[in-house]
Structure formats: structure tokens, C-alpha cells
Design an enzyme around this catalytic site. Structure first.
Site: not given
Length: 435
Positions: A31, A255, A294, A302, A422
Site C-alpha cells: 500500500e 471515479r 474498482d 466496497a 410485530h
């Protein structure tokens, strides 16, 4: 050699890494920015933090209906901002702890594919049997709007704008419109098409716009945004050109996949401006390289990214895949909420389908909550449930019951024999009115 390299630590990447470690696959997760990706850092989670603030403010505004007399109150936007940031920090820390505990090798840096088994991260070569690209997407900006904000930048604002113009009437734009409208900001939405959230059932889209208009949000449909300069937005529609003055502008027109710098061209991986081309197993044209979430351009939710990662892992392990990507529930956090799964009425055109409806105002629990706006719409073909569309309170929760039923092929007739407690909002389903 590692079993798996994952490029991108968003919901697709980090969830796949955690799942892979359960099967003892040696896993490297790369990352270059923040763990958690767009969803956690500047998307789903921070937006929903603000949404809760907005929801609470709306409740305060009708407190007298519940016998509560509030003489005065004020909204501290800075506290809302701080709360949002605290939630993001907490969750991000949790993800990093989980990755560490699971034995995932998390590496911070920019990744580039060298060959089908090698990724370079800041001059370090890492090898693996399989590679998954999960680099996500970024907001699309438009020409002549250089000073406008993306969704990321809007979430970082430290002062509440008095007036906000939003270019784009899709999910992201409308969620921000609803939130900032509740915060007290004047909001105008500019949309090129003749409807908002274009992928949603037309009837639901039309009803939602009516509700949003009632709350004070102004819409300009069939309108083109031309420029933004000196706090003025220039738009054009059938009536000519119009200038809208404002404090801030959000550009929310979609995007684009994050594919630059990955080395796709060098490996001849097939892609276009929509994303990396993949097959039904999310495999690229190179046998052991996959693309999820993506970045493949198929769906930008996601949970789609997460489950496409699970599918890839099953494929790598040789396990049968039973995930149905034709049934992906989606929620829009406006006021009221919208949630959908399956086919719209428009997609059923030409088919022998039926529509079954039930109104919130006919439900006892909705009446006690003073949340009577909206309805449930179920579409069936030969009694099989093929689409469900909800606009109303807790739609994002209610949709999952029908999603589960549809995944298991439960017919509408069989569903009506399932006892519901209910009083609950879920009983709205049992009161569907057949046309």
C-alpha cells in the site's frame, strides 16, 4: 517465493489478505498511501460518520412531535469533523492490528509489475505465485473547475460552507447533498441527465428527488456545468446559461481506476479507461494476475471489492465459487435512504413481470417512528423475486433480507409464509400490494 502479492490495501485488498492467511498462504500486501483505501479514509466510513450527525440534527428538528421541547441548540461542525477523524483512526488501527496478528507482510510503498511473478516496491523485488491488483479508483475532475473540491477534499473541510454546489447527481453527490443540507448549508445539484442516481429504478429516483426538494435541495437537471471561477458556477441548459454563486463546489461525476505506474503496458495486460479487463474469475489476460474492485471498472462498491477478492482466493485454492455477482445490494444514504438489489423495472421491459408494493405509512412501526415516507417495491417474474427497491427509513438494513432470499431462490409465495416479528419495519414486505 510468496504465495500471494496484493497491490492495494483497501477493502478488497486487506480483506483478501486476511482471508488468505486463514489458509496459510504467505501473503504480501502493498500500500502506497493509507491502509483501508478510499472507503475507510475518505469515502464510506467518514461519510457515514457525517450522515449520523445529519440524522441526529433532523431528529432534533422534529423533537416537538415526540413531546420534547428544545428551546435552542447549535451545531459544532468542528466536533463533527473531529469525531469523523477519530473513527477513521480507530478503524484503520484495527485493520493494521488484524493484518499484523494474521501474519500478513504489509509493505508501504509504490508497486510496479516487473513480470508475471515479480513486483518491484521502491527498488525491492518481491516474488509470488499469484498477484492481485486492488488499487481502487480516484475521483474524476472536469475541465474549467480547477478550484473545485473532490469528495476527498470536501471531507477534509474545516469550515462549513454556507452554500455548496454539487456537480453530479449520482450516489456520492446526493449523499453529500443530504448531509450538508441537514448541516444548514444551502445546496444546489447540477446533473447532465434527466434523472438523479441514473442506475436506480426510475420511479424510486423520481420519488427521492421529490423528497430532497422538500428538504430544500435545489436541482438543475439536463444541465451542463461549464466552469467555476471566483465563487461562481456557470451552467447551461435549455433555458440558456445560468450563474450560481456559492462558497464551495464539489465535483462528483464519477471515479477512474488507479492504473498509472503499475507497469501494465510492459506486461501487455489489457485495459482501457474504464479499468483492467478481467474474466469471470477476475483474472487478467495473464494467467496468474488478477484485478479486483474498482480497478476493473465493473462495480465500484466496497463490498463488491471484498467479495471479488474472496472469489479470487477460491479460484486460486481450487474451491467451488458460490458468490452470485448478479445480486449485489447497494444503499444510498440520503434522507430517506434508498436500497436496491436485482433488476429495475426498466431492465424488465418486455418481460412478463409483476410489481408488488407496500407503503411505509401503512406500517405501524413506521408510524410510531414518524418515518412514513417511502415504499417497498418487489419485482417478480413467475413468482421469482428478481428485483427489490426500497426508499424509506432503514432501507439499507431491510434490503439484506430480500438479498438473502433472492440468493437462495425463495419465491414470493414462499416468503409470505415466513413469520415476521410485530411491530417491525420488516412487516412492510408482507403487506406488498399486487397490481
Amino acid at each position: 517465493m510468496n504465495d500471494l502479492i496484493i497491490i492495494g490495501a483497501g477493502p478488497g485488498g486487506y480483506e483478501l489478505a486476511l482471508e488468505a492467511r486463514k489458509f496459510n498462504l504467505s501473503t504480501v500486501l502493498i500500500e502506497k498511501a493509507e491502509v483501508g483505501g478510499t472507503c475507510l479514509n475518505c469515502g464510506c466510513i467518514p461519510t457515514k460518520s457525517y450522515y449520523k450527525n445529519a440524522e441526529f440534527l433532523k431528529s432534533l428538528n422534529k423533537a416537538n412531535k415526540f413531546g420534547v421541547n428544545i428551546v435552542d441548540y447549535s451545531f459544532d461542525f468542528k466536533k463533527a469533523l473531529d469525531r469523523k477523524d477519530e473513527i477513521v483512526t480507530l478503524l484503520k488501527g484495527g485493520v493494521e492490528t488484524s493484518l499484523n496478528k494474521a501474519g500478513v507482510n504489509l509493505i508501504k510503498g509504490s508497486a510496479k509489475l516487473v513480470n508475471k511473478n515479480t513486483v518491484m516496491v521502491d527498488n525491492e523485488m518481491i516474488l509470488a505465485k499469484n498477484i492481485v491488483i486492488a488499487t481502487g479508483s480516484s475521483p474524476i475532475m472536469i475541465p474549467n473547475f480547477n478550484d473545485a473540491l473532490s469528495s476527498t477534499e470536501l471531507l477534509a473541510l474545516e469550515e462549513l460552507p454556507q452554500k455548496l454546489v454539487i456537480i453530479g447527481g449520482g450516489v456520492i453527490g446526493l449523499e453529500f447533498a443530504s448531509i450538508f443540507n441537514a448541516f444548514g448549508t444551502k445546496v444546489e445539484v447540477v446533473e447532465m441527465l434527466d434523472k438523479i442516481i441514473p442506475n436506480v429504478d426510475y420511479e424510486v429516483s423520481k420519488r427521492l428527488m421529490a423528497y430532497l426538494k422538500t428538504s430544500g435541495i435545489k436541482f438543475h437537471l439536463n444541465s451542463q456545468a461549464l466552469s467555476y471561477d471566483n465563487k461562481k458556477v456557470l451552467i447551461k441548459n435549455k433555458n440558456g446559461e445560468l450563474i450560481i454563486e456559492c462558497d464551495q463546489v464539489l465535483v462528483s461525476v464519477g471515479r477512474k481506476p488507479n492504473i498509472d505506474g503499475l507497469g501494465l503496458e510492459e506486461l501487455d495486460i489489457v485495459f482501457d479507461k474504464k479499468g483492467i479487463k478481467v474474466d469471470e474469475n477476475f483474472k487478467t489476460n495473464i494467467d496468474n494476475i488478477y484485478a479486483i474492485g474498482d480497478v476493473n471498472g465493473k462495480n465500484m462498491l466496497a463490498h463488491y471489492a471484498t467479495f471479488s477478492g474472496y472469489h479470487v482466493l477460491n479460484h486460486i485454492l481450487g474451491v467451488e465459487n458460490k458468490i452470485n455477482f448478479n445480486l449485489i445490494p447497494a444503499s444510498v444514504f440520503t434522507f430517506p435512504e434508498v436500497a436496491v438489489v436485482g433488476l429495475t423495472e426498466e431492465l424488465c421491459e418486455g418481460l412478463n413481470y409483476k410489481v408488488h408494493k407496500s407503503l411505509y405509512r401503512a406500517n405501524g412501526k413506521a408510524q410510531t417512528m414518524d418515518e412514513t415516507d417511502g415504499y417497498v417495491k418487489i419485482i417478480t417474474i413467475d413468482d421469482s423475486i428478481v428485483g427489490v427497491h426500497i426508499i424509506g427509513e432503514s432501507a439499507s438494513v431491510l434490503i439484506h433480507e430480500m438479498s438473502s432470499l433472492m440468493n437462495n431462490g425463495i419465491t414470493l409465495k414462499a416468503f409470505k409464509n415466513i413469520i415476521h416479528a410485530h411491530p417491525t419495519l420488516s412487516e412492510i414486505y408482507l403487506n406488498t400490494i399486487e397490481n
